[in-house]
Design a protein around this motif. Sequence first.
Motif, PDB file in Angstrom:
ATOM      1  N   LEU A  35       0.449  -1.127   0.556  1.00  7.93           N
ATOM      2  CA  LEU A  35       0.291  -0.209   0.119  1.00  7.93           C
ATOM      3  C   LEU A  35       1.118   1.645   0.446  1.00  7.93           C
ATOM      4  O   LEU A  35       0.301   2.263  -0.822  1.00  7.93           O
ATOM      5  CB  LEU A  35      -0.866   0.218   1.284  1.00  7.93           C
ATOM      6  N   ARG A  36       1.858   1.486   0.213  1.00  8.38           N
ATOM      7  CA  ARG A  36       2.992   2.548   0.433  1.00  8.38           C
ATOM      8  C   ARG A  36       3.781   2.643  -0.365  1.00  8.38           C
ATOM      9  O   ARG A  36       3.135   3.356  -0.938  1.00  8.38           O
ATOM     10  CB  ARG A  36       4.123   2.214   1.977  1.00  8.38           C
ATOM     11  N   ARG A  37       3.917   1.633  -1.420  1.00  8.30           N
ATOM     12  CA  ARG A  37       4.116   1.429  -2.876  1.00  8.30           C
ATOM     13  C   ARG A  37       3.354   2.151  -3.381  1.00  8.30           C
ATOM     14  O   ARG A  37       3.518   3.297  -4.169  1.00  8.30           O
ATOM     15  CB  ARG A  37       5.115   0.346  -2.937  1.00  8.30           C
ATOM     16  N   GLU A  38       1.998   1.990  -4.093  1.00  3.95           N
ATOM     17  CA  GLU A  38       0.813   1.664  -4.583  1.00  3.95           C
ATOM     18  C   GLU A  38       0.894   3.995  -4.180  1.00  3.95           C
ATOM     19  O   GLU A  38       0.036   4.602  -4.700  1.00  3.95           O
ATOM     20  CB  GLU A  38      -0.577   1.422  -4.706  1.00  3.95           C
ATOM     21  N   PHE A  39       0.970   4.073  -2.705  1.00  2.00           N
ATOM     22  CA  PHE A  39      -0.139   5.889  -2.511  1.00  2.00           C
ATOM     23  C   PHE A  39       1.115   6.454  -2.383  1.00  2.00           C
ATOM     24  O   PHE A  39       0.797   7.727  -1.541  1.00  2.00           O
ATOM     25  CB  PHE A  39      -1.112   5.492  -2.014  1.00  2.00           C
ATOM     26  N   ALA A  40       2.533   5.696  -2.555  1.00  2.00           N
ATOM     27  CA  ALA A  40       3.375   7.007  -2.703  1.00  2.00           C
ATOM     28  C   ALA A  40       3.107   8.398  -3.613  1.00  2.00           C
ATOM     29  O   ALA A  40       3.303   8.265  -3.940  1.00  2.00           O
ATOM     30  CB  ALA A  40       4.924   6.048  -2.896  1.00  2.00           C
ATOM     31  N   GLY A  41       2.827   9.054  -2.168  1.00  2.00           N
ATOM     32  CA  GLY A  41       3.069  10.840  -2.616  1.00  2.00           C
ATOM     33  C   GLY A  41       1.966  10.670  -2.811  1.00  2.00           C
ATOM     34  O   GLY A  41       1.436  12.005  -3.255  1.00  2.00           O
ATOM     35  N   LYS A  42       0.397   9.761  -2.971  1.00  2.00           N
ATOM     36  CA  LYS A  42      -0.399  10.238  -3.145  1.00  2.00           C
ATOM     37  C   LYS A  42      -1.530  10.257  -1.794  1.00  2.00           C
ATOM     38  O   LYS A  42      -2.322  10.968  -1.670  1.00  2.00           O
ATOM     39  CB  LYS A  42      -1.256   9.032  -4.010  1.00  2.00           C
ATOM     40  N   ALA A  43      -1.303   9.822  -0.517  1.00  2.00           N
ATOM     41  CA  ALA A  43      -1.619   9.731   0.786  1.00  2.00           C
ATOM     42  C   ALA A  43      -0.785   9.626   1.685  1.00  2.00           C
ATOM     43  O   ALA A  43       0.197   8.443   1.884  1.00  2.00           O
ATOM     44  CB  ALA A  43      -2.580   9.001   0.202  1.00  2.00           C
ATOM     45  N   GLU A  44      -0.961  10.341   2.649  1.00  2.00           N
ATOM     46  CA  GLU A  44      -0.423   9.967   4.285  1.00  2.00           C
ATOM     47  C   GLU A  44      -1.509   8.361   4.525  1.00  2.00           C
ATOM     48  O   GLU A  44      -2.156   8.980   4.960  1.00  2.00           O
ATOM     49  CB  GLU A  44      -0.613  11.290   4.543  1.00  2.00           C
ATOM     50  N   LEU A  45      -0.673   7.325   4.410  1.00  2.00           N
ATOM     51  CA  LEU A  45      -1.226   6.354   5.612  1.00  2.00           C
ATOM     52  C   LEU A  45      -0.607   5.921   7.097  1.00  2.00           C
ATOM     53  O   LEU A  45       0.318   5.488   7.220  1.00  2.00           O
ATOM     54  CB  LEU A  45      -0.882   4.968   4.013  1.00  2.00           C
ATOM     55  N   LEU A  46      -2.035   5.650   7.404  1.00  2.00           N
ATOM     56  CA  LEU A  46      -1.848   4.777   9.270  1.00  2.00           C
ATOM     57  C   LEU A  46      -2.101   3.845   8.648  1.00  2.00           C
ATOM     58  O   LEU A  46      -2.996   3.447   8.636  1.00  2.00           O
ATOM     59  CB  LEU A  46      -2.919   6.519  10.007  1.00  2.00           C
ATOM     60  N   PHE A  47      -0.888   3.409   9.660  1.00  2.00           N
ATOM     61  CA  PHE A  47      -2.226   1.407  10.044  1.00  2.00           C
ATOM     62  C   PHE A  47      -1.394   1.502  11.306  1.00  2.00           C
ATOM     63  O   PHE A  47      -0.787   1.621  12.403  1.00  2.00           O
ATOM     64  CB  PHE A  47      -0.197   0.247   9.438  1.00  2.00           C
ATOM     65  N   PHE A  48      -2.818   0.586  11.945  1.00  2.00           N
ATOM     66  CA  PHE A  48      -2.842   0.357  13.373  1.00  2.00           C
ATOM     67  C   PHE A  48      -3.501  -1.041  13.271  1.00  2.00           C
ATOM     68  O   PHE A  48      -4.798  -1.092  12.683  1.00  2.00           O
ATOM     69  CB  PHE A  48      -3.720   1.382  14.018  1.00  2.00           C
ATOM     70  N   GLN A  49      -3.365  -2.070  14.148  1.00  2.00           N
ATOM     71  CA  GLN A  49      -3.950  -2.795  14.278  1.00  2.00           C
ATOM     72  C   GLN A  49      -3.921  -3.328  15.719  1.00  2.00           C
ATOM     73  O   GLN A  49      -2.955  -3.074  16.690  1.00  2.00           O
ATOM     74  CB  GLN A  49      -2.473  -4.487  13.436  1.00  2.00           C
ATOM     75  N   SER A  50      -5.183  -3.950  15.762  1.00  2.00           N
ATOM     76  CA  SER A  50      -5.493  -4.681  17.332  1.00  2.00           C
ATOM     77  C   SER A  50      -6.265  -5.768  17.254  1.00  2.00           C
ATOM     78  O   SER A  50      -6.835  -6.081  17.543  1.00  2.00           O
ATOM     79  CB  SER A  50      -5.798  -2.970  18.699  1.00  2.00           C
ATOM     80  N   ASN A  51      -5.579  -6.760  18.831  1.00  2.00           N
ATOM     81  CA  ASN A  51      -6.664  -7.196  19.219  1.00  2.00           C
ATOM     82  C   ASN A  51      -8.003  -7.305  20.500  1.00  2.00           C
ATOM     83  O   ASN A  51      -8.364  -7.635  20.715  1.00  2.00           O
ATOM     84  CB  ASN A  51      -5.749  -8.611  20.033  1.00  2.00           C
TER      85      ASN A  51
END
Length: 142
Positions: A35-51
Amino acid sequence: MKKIAILNGPNLDRLGLREPEIYGKETLGDLEQALRREFAGKAELLFFQSNHEGELIDQIAQAADSKFAGIVINAAAFTHTSVALRDALLGAHVPAVEVHISNIYRREPFRHHSFTAPACEAVICGLGLEGYHAAVRFLLQR
Ligand code: DQA
């Protein structure tokens, strides 16, 4: 640049190890990289995972307070149980897309109901990890 939060729920930290015949061999780290590769320069992505349900709720509120343009959420098993996550999404007023890696409608009947889907603009299921890419694309062009 638009900020998009990618939230993953319980057991998705085990992607790649967990039931690979259903969820595939790629890990959550692989997904983040792609996802970071596809959206580099197009979006700021925040990733979060939790149980933990409450941590996901806190993250949804934080995305609202921080003016995120969209939320991609795979709430995993909480999809089928959590009124609290639905309420968090309804209260956030941030457009959300619900993603499931597997086609939940081909699986056990208890997976056919989603508490969270009515709080989302769209639902994608059964596309594998491609569903996350499609969801981010949709939220960016929206
Ligand atoms: C899932 C489907 C859910 O029913 C299950 O509990 C998951 C993953 C999916 O991505 O296909 O943990 O959300």
